[in-house]
Design a protein around this motif. Structure first.
Motif, PDB file in Angstrom:
ATOM      1  N   GLN A  12       0.816  -1.226   0.000  1.00  0.00           N
ATOM      2  CA  GLN A  12       0.000   0.000   0.000  1.00  0.00           C
ATOM      3  C   GLN A  12       0.842   1.265   0.000  1.00  0.00           C
ATOM      4  O   GLN A  12       0.506   2.218  -0.711  1.00  0.00           O
ATOM      5  CB  GLN A  12      -0.981  -0.033   1.172  1.00  0.00           C
ATOM      6  N   PRO A  13       1.951   1.345   0.755  1.00  0.00           N
ATOM      7  CA  PRO A  13       2.751   2.569   0.707  1.00  0.00           C
ATOM      8  C   PRO A  13       3.288   2.895  -0.695  1.00  0.00           C
ATOM      9  O   PRO A  13       3.497   4.059  -1.027  1.00  0.00           O
ATOM     10  CB  PRO A  13       3.893   2.303   1.688  1.00  0.00           C
ATOM     11  N   THR A  14       3.454   1.864  -1.503  1.00  0.00           N
ATOM     12  CA  THR A  14       3.920   2.088  -2.876  1.00  0.00           C
ATOM     13  C   THR A  14       2.863   2.856  -3.668  1.00  0.00           C
ATOM     14  O   THR A  14       3.194   3.775  -4.432  1.00  0.00           O
ATOM     15  CB  THR A  14       4.244   0.749  -3.555  1.00  0.00           C
ATOM     16  N   VAL A  15       1.603   2.506  -3.478  1.00  0.00           N
ATOM     17  CA  VAL A  15       0.524   3.237  -4.147  1.00  0.00           C
ATOM     18  C   VAL A  15       0.527   4.687  -3.665  1.00  0.00           C
ATOM     19  O   VAL A  15       0.356   5.616  -4.458  1.00  0.00           O
ATOM     20  CB  VAL A  15      -0.846   2.570  -3.905  1.00  0.00           C
ATOM     21  N   GLY A  16       0.753   4.891  -2.373  1.00  0.00           N
ATOM     22  CA  GLY A  16       0.860   6.251  -1.832  1.00  0.00           C
ATOM     23  C   GLY A  16       1.992   7.033  -2.480  1.00  0.00           C
ATOM     24  O   GLY A  16       1.863   8.231  -2.732  1.00  0.00           O
ATOM     25  N   GLN A  17       3.078   6.352  -2.780  1.00  0.00           N
ATOM     26  CA  GLN A  17       4.197   7.015  -3.461  1.00  0.00           C
ATOM     27  C   GLN A  17       3.819   7.401  -4.889  1.00  0.00           C
ATOM     28  O   GLN A  17       4.241   8.439  -5.389  1.00  0.00           O
ATOM     29  CB  GLN A  17       5.435   6.121  -3.454  1.00  0.00           C
ATOM     30  N   TYR A  18       3.016   6.567  -5.546  1.00  0.00           N
ATOM     31  CA  TYR A  18       2.532   6.920  -6.885  1.00  0.00           C
ATOM     32  C   TYR A  18       1.666   8.176  -6.812  1.00  0.00           C
ATOM     33  O   TYR A  18       1.765   9.072  -7.661  1.00  0.00           O
ATOM     34  CB  TYR A  18       1.702   5.795  -7.505  1.00  0.00           C
ATOM     35  N   LEU A  19       0.814   8.255  -5.776  1.00  0.00           N
ATOM     36  CA  LEU A  19      -0.072   9.413  -5.620  1.00  0.00           C
ATOM     37  C   LEU A  19       0.694  10.693  -5.324  1.00  0.00           C
ATOM     38  O   LEU A  19       0.310  11.769  -5.773  1.00  0.00           O
ATOM     39  CB  LEU A  19      -1.091   9.147  -4.510  1.00  0.00           C
ATOM     40  N   SER A  20       1.761  10.579  -4.564  1.00  0.00           N
ATOM     41  CA  SER A  20       2.536  11.765  -4.192  1.00  0.00           C
ATOM     42  C   SER A  20       3.574  12.143  -5.236  1.00  0.00           C
ATOM     43  O   SER A  20       4.196  13.207  -5.130  1.00  0.00           O
ATOM     44  CB  SER A  20       3.229  11.532  -2.847  1.00  0.00           C
ATOM     45  N   GLY A  21       3.780  11.287  -6.221  1.00  0.00           N
ATOM     46  CA  GLY A  21       4.774  11.577  -7.248  1.00  0.00           C
ATOM     47  C   GLY A  21       6.187  11.196  -6.856  1.00  0.00           C
ATOM     48  O   GLY A  21       7.137  11.500  -7.559  1.00  0.00           O
ATOM     49  N   ARG A  22       6.330  10.494  -5.738  1.00  0.00           N
ATOM     50  CA  ARG A  22       7.666  10.082  -5.303  1.00  0.00           C
ATOM     51  C   ARG A  22       8.138   8.817  -5.996  1.00  0.00           C
ATOM     52  O   ARG A  22       9.313   8.471  -5.897  1.00  0.00           O
ATOM     53  CB  ARG A  22       7.704   9.889  -3.792  1.00  0.00           C
ATOM     54  N   ALA A  23       7.239   8.123  -6.686  1.00  0.00           N
ATOM     55  CA  ALA A  23       7.607   6.895  -7.389  1.00  0.00           C
ATOM     56  C   ALA A  23       6.751   6.748  -8.634  1.00  0.00           C
ATOM     57  O   ALA A  23       5.644   7.285  -8.707  1.00  0.00           O
ATOM     58  CB  ALA A  23       7.422   5.685  -6.483  1.00  0.00           C
ATOM     59  N   THR A  24       7.279   6.020  -9.583  1.00  0.00           N
ATOM     60  CA  THR A  24       6.567   5.697 -10.810  1.00  0.00           C
ATOM     61  C   THR A  24       6.553   4.176 -10.937  1.00  0.00           C
ATOM     62  O   THR A  24       7.574   3.539 -10.690  1.00  0.00           O
ATOM     63  CB  THR A  24       7.280   6.307 -12.038  1.00  0.00           C
ATOM     64  N   PRO A  25       5.432   3.594 -11.318  1.00  0.00           N
ATOM     65  CA  PRO A  25       5.370   2.135 -11.413  1.00  0.00           C
ATOM     66  C   PRO A  25       6.327   1.584 -12.476  1.00  0.00           C
ATOM     67  O   PRO A  25       6.566   2.233 -13.501  1.00  0.00           O
ATOM     68  CB  PRO A  25       3.931   1.841 -11.820  1.00  0.00           C
ATOM     69  N   ALA A  26       6.807   0.390 -12.208  1.00  0.00           N
ATOM     70  CA  ALA A  26       7.558  -0.351 -13.224  1.00  0.00           C
ATOM     71  C   ALA A  26       6.605  -0.601 -14.399  1.00  0.00           C
ATOM     72  O   ALA A  26       5.372  -0.548 -14.239  1.00  0.00           O
ATOM     73  CB  ALA A  26       8.054  -1.661 -12.645  1.00  0.00           C
ATOM     74  N   LEU A  27       7.153  -0.885 -15.556  1.00  0.00           N
ATOM     75  CA  LEU A  27       6.317  -1.043 -16.743  1.00  0.00           C
ATOM     76  C   LEU A  27       5.262  -2.135 -16.587  1.00  0.00           C
ATOM     77  O   LEU A  27       4.114  -1.940 -17.003  1.00  0.00           O
ATOM     78  CB  LEU A  27       7.181  -1.318 -17.970  1.00  0.00           C
ATOM     79  N   ASP A  28       5.620  -3.262 -15.990  1.00  0.00           N
ATOM     80  CA  ASP A  28       4.621  -4.316 -15.822  1.00  0.00           C
ATOM     81  C   ASP A  28       3.530  -3.892 -14.849  1.00  0.00           C
ATOM     82  O   ASP A  28       2.345  -4.161 -15.070  1.00  0.00           O
ATOM     83  CB  ASP A  28       5.267  -5.634 -15.395  1.00  0.00           C
ATOM     84  N   THR A  29       3.909  -3.169 -13.810  1.00  0.00           N
ATOM     85  CA  THR A  29       2.923  -2.669 -12.853  1.00  0.00           C
ATOM     86  C   THR A  29       2.051  -1.602 -13.499  1.00  0.00           C
ATOM     87  O   THR A  29       0.834  -1.567 -13.286  1.00  0.00           O
ATOM     88  CB  THR A  29       3.615  -2.110 -11.599  1.00  0.00           C
ATOM     89  N   LEU A  30       2.647  -0.750 -14.316  1.00  0.00           N
ATOM     90  CA  LEU A  30       1.874   0.274 -15.029  1.00  0.00           C
ATOM     91  C   LEU A  30       0.853  -0.384 -15.955  1.00  0.00           C
ATOM     92  O   LEU A  30      -0.310   0.035 -16.011  1.00  0.00           O
ATOM     93  CB  LEU A  30       2.793   1.202 -15.812  1.00  0.00           C
ATOM     94  N   ALA A  31       1.262  -1.423 -16.663  1.00  0.00           N
ATOM     95  CA  ALA A  31       0.341  -2.129 -17.561  1.00  0.00           C
ATOM     96  C   ALA A  31      -0.822  -2.723 -16.775  1.00  0.00           C
ATOM     97  O   ALA A  31      -1.983  -2.606 -17.184  1.00  0.00           O
ATOM     98  CB  ALA A  31       1.083  -3.215 -18.327  1.00  0.00           C
ATOM     99  N   ASN A  32      -0.520  -3.328 -15.630  1.00  0.00           N
ATOM    100  CA  ASN A  32      -1.578  -3.912 -14.796  1.00  0.00           C
ATOM    101  C   ASN A  32      -2.462  -2.836 -14.182  1.00  0.00           C
ATOM    102  O   ASN A  32      -3.675  -3.025 -14.048  1.00  0.00           O
ATOM    103  CB  ASN A  32      -0.965  -4.799 -13.717  1.00  0.00           C
ATOM    104  N   LEU A  33      -1.874  -1.701 -13.808  1.00  0.00           N
ATOM    105  CA  LEU A  33      -2.658  -0.582 -13.274  1.00  0.00           C
ATOM    106  C   LEU A  33      -3.619  -0.060 -14.330  1.00  0.00           C
ATOM    107  O   LEU A  33      -4.787   0.193 -14.044  1.00  0.00           O
ATOM    108  CB  LEU A  33      -1.728   0.530 -12.785  1.00  0.00           C
ATOM    109  N   CYS A  34      -3.146   0.083 -15.549  1.00  0.00           N
ATOM    110  CA  CYS A  34      -4.014   0.548 -16.637  1.00  0.00           C
ATOM    111  C   CYS A  34      -5.166  -0.426 -16.856  1.00  0.00           C
ATOM    112  O   CYS A  34      -6.308  -0.010 -17.040  1.00  0.00           O
ATOM    113  CB  CYS A  34      -3.208   0.718 -17.921  1.00  0.00           C
TER     114      CYS A  34
END
Length: 68
Positions: free
Chosen positions: A33-55
């Motif tokens: 869950q903290p990783t999702v929080g990092q995506y929301l705050s702009g402190r992290a960007t998902p790896a390509l496979d995670t980005l594909a699954n998020l989409c």
């Protein structure tokens, strides 16, 4: 030119608009869950496979996230 900040902003916007909790997204993507929080705050960007699954999870076009 596409910037990292633009991509992060669109990811955060899509997560917020989804109405899903950070925990639900994290569970669906098999990440913490903290990783999702990092995506929301702009402190992290998902790896390509995670980005594909998020989409897929949020029914998003990856081209939109990648500012194309």
């Amino acid at each position: 030119m596409i910037t990292h900040e633009q991509i992060q902003k669109r990811i955060a916007e899509a997560i917020k608009q989804s109405g899903m909790s950070q925990t639900a997204i994290a569970n669906a993507l098999h990440i913490k869950q903290p990783t999702v929080g990092q995506y929301l705050s702009g402190r992290a960007t998902p790896a390509l496979d995670t980005l594909a699954n998020l989409c897929k999870l949020l029914d998003l076009d990856a081209n939109y996230i990648l500012c194309q």
